[in-house]
Design an enzyme around this catalytic site. Structure first.
Site, short mmCIF file in Angstrom:
data_model
loop_
_atom_site.label_atom_id
_atom_site.label_comp_id
_atom_site.label_asym_id
_atom_site.label_seq_id
_atom_site.Cartn_x
_atom_site.Cartn_y
_atom_site.Cartn_z
N LYS A 173 0.81 -1.22 0.00
CA LYS A 173 0.00 0.00 0.00
C LYS A 173 0.84 1.27 0.00
O LYS A 173 0.33 2.34 -0.30
CB LYS A 173 -0.96 -0.01 1.17
CG LYS A 173 -1.99 -1.14 1.10
CD LYS A 173 -2.97 -0.97 -0.05
CE LYS A 173 -4.00 -2.07 -0.10
NZ LYS A 173 -4.98 -1.92 -1.15
C1 LIG Z 1 -2.92 -7.53 3.68
C2 LIG Z 1 -3.56 -7.21 2.37
N1 LIG Z 1 -3.47 -8.12 1.39
C3 LIG Z 1 -4.07 -7.92 0.20
C4 LIG Z 1 -4.77 -6.76 -0.07
C5 LIG Z 1 -5.44 -6.61 -1.41
O1 LIG Z 1 -4.81 -5.63 -2.22
P1 LIG Z 1 -5.71 -4.74 -3.16
O2 LIG Z 1 -6.52 -3.83 -2.29
O3 LIG Z 1 -4.73 -3.98 -4.01
O4 LIG Z 1 -6.60 -5.63 -3.95
C6 LIG Z 1 -4.88 -5.79 0.93
C7 LIG Z 1 -5.68 -4.59 0.73
O5 LIG Z 1 -6.16 -3.94 1.63
C8 LIG Z 1 -4.25 -6.02 2.18
O6 LIG Z 1 -4.31 -5.11 3.18
#
Ligand SMILES: Cc1ncc(COP(=O)(O)O)c(C=O)c1O
Length: 368
Positions: free
Chosen positions: A70
């Site tokens: 993120k």
């Molecule tokens: C720990 C974790 N894994 C996977 C994701 C999924 O990523 P994306 O939001 O880009 O689909 C997030 C999103 O909040 C996350 O916090």
């Protein structure tokens, strides 16, 4: 004039050499922590995939300074808002977040001089909430199991705070195209370059869908044959929506994995780019997360375990062969789950331990 190796050098080359020796004297440091975002490594998976056909590599996003993928969207969206003149120092950045995006926004806000307000789900681990507060963010914890249009949901709380706070920007990662663009501009090109274009499959969790959609868009433009495999949770609507274009509220029920799956359809997910979705259970994903730490020495989060579990299920469906080069996105660091998957008590409370596991867990010896 002769250089050190005894070769003739001209005036221009001499200036370059002088600069080189001058630079060597300089302290090699980053100007601030934000310069460390991106360029995360690919690490080959060995033991956890040893019985599967194909080559498996994890893109370990925990190497970002905020310990998750993120960071990429936080810096990209905030700098885009600055370019557009929407944000200036002293303004407030607001977001809904299960934790990771909040940490990244808080980190960027510190360096760039913004206030940070975060509305988080009550499903988020206590570690994550405390970490956000440690990074100077104001945190609102909202009930997890209410519908998205309930005024107590973290979406509605963030929306209200945005309306009430003068000089505020709402990142709105689920419905923000810049979330996708961030991965199109960074994660996708990095993977293409790191694999010398030899990637055959991308496998990633979908929450907002920004990671999988942006990365897939870049990779499919380079090679439309690359398969894009999504990971969803039981209790989420994404897989069914992908297959039927129907939003089925009956699919929704509480589950434990944070950041994976959704109870709404985010516009940041480009369903056309995703070839397939598979659903994984809380329990198998939790055990897979612990296995990655114990066998690969990679201390990564719960959704990385979900990705490993999905790899195994896709392999069972015959998705991979000996020539497959599979890149799996491991989104964050294990330290955020000390009170969850890495807690024996938590695993036991969830009913994830059988008697053998429990015995193993209780082997800690306390010297008195
Ligand atoms: C720990 C974790 N894994 C996977 C994701 C999924 O990523 P994306 O939001 O880009 O689909 C997030 C999103 O909040 C996350 O916090």
């Amino acid at each position: 004039m002769l250089n050190l190796q005894g070769f003739e050098v001209n005036e221009n080359q001499k200036t370059c050499l002088d600069n080189y020796f001058f630079m060597k004297e300089e302290i090699k440091a980053y100007n601030n922590v934000l310069e460390l975002i991106g360029n995360t490594p690919l690490v080959k998976l060995n033991k956890v995939t040893e019985n599967l056909e194909g080559n498996f590599y994890a893109k370990v996003e925990a190497f970002n300074p905020g310990h998750s993928t993120k960071d990429r969207i936080a810096i990209y969206i905030i700098e885009e808002a600055e370019r557009q003149g929407i944000l200036s120092p002293g303004d407030t950045i607001i977001e809904t977040t299960s934790g990771n995006t909040g940490f990244s926004i808080a980190m960027v806000s510190i360096i760039k001089g913004y206030n940070c307000i975060l509305a988080v789900s009550s499903k988020s681990s206590r570690d994550k909430i405390d970490m956000l507060r440690s990074m100077g963010a104001k945190v609102y914890v909202c009930p997890a199991h209410v519908s998205a249009d309930d005024e107590r949901s973290y979406y509605m709380v963030a929306k209200r705070l945005h309306e009430e706070t003068k000089g505020s920007v709402y990142i709105n990662q689920y419905f923000n195209q810049l979330n996708v663009d961030a991965h199109y501009k960074s994660t996708g090109p990095e993977i293409w370059e790191q694999t010398n274009g030899k990637i055959t499959h991308l496998i990633a969790c979908s929450g907002t869908g920004g990671t999988i959609s942006g990365t897939a868009k870049f990779l499919k433009e380079k090679n439309p044959n690359i398969k894009i495999l999504g990971v969803d949770a039981f209790g989420s609507v994404l897989k069914k929506y992908h297959e039927t274009k129907e939003f089925d509220a009956n699919e929704i029920y509480p589950y434990r994995i944070e950041g994976l799956g959704k109870n709404l359809i985010p516009t940041a997910t480009d369903f056309e780019l995703i070839d397939k979705f598979i659903k994984v259970t809380d329990e198998e994903s939790a055990h897979a997360t612990r296995e990655i730490a114990k066998t690969e020495g990679l201390f990564v989060g719960y959704t990385s375990g979900a990705v490993l579990q999905a790899i195994r299920q896709y392999a069972e469906e015959g998705e991979f062969d000996a020539n497959s080069n599979v890149i799996a996105i491991f989104p964050d660091h294990g330290s955020r789950y000390m009170s969850k998957v890495f807690s024996d008590d938590w695993m036991n409370e969830q009913g994830f331990f059988d008697s053998v596991n429990l015995e193993e867990a209780q082997k800690i010896e306390f010297i008195k």
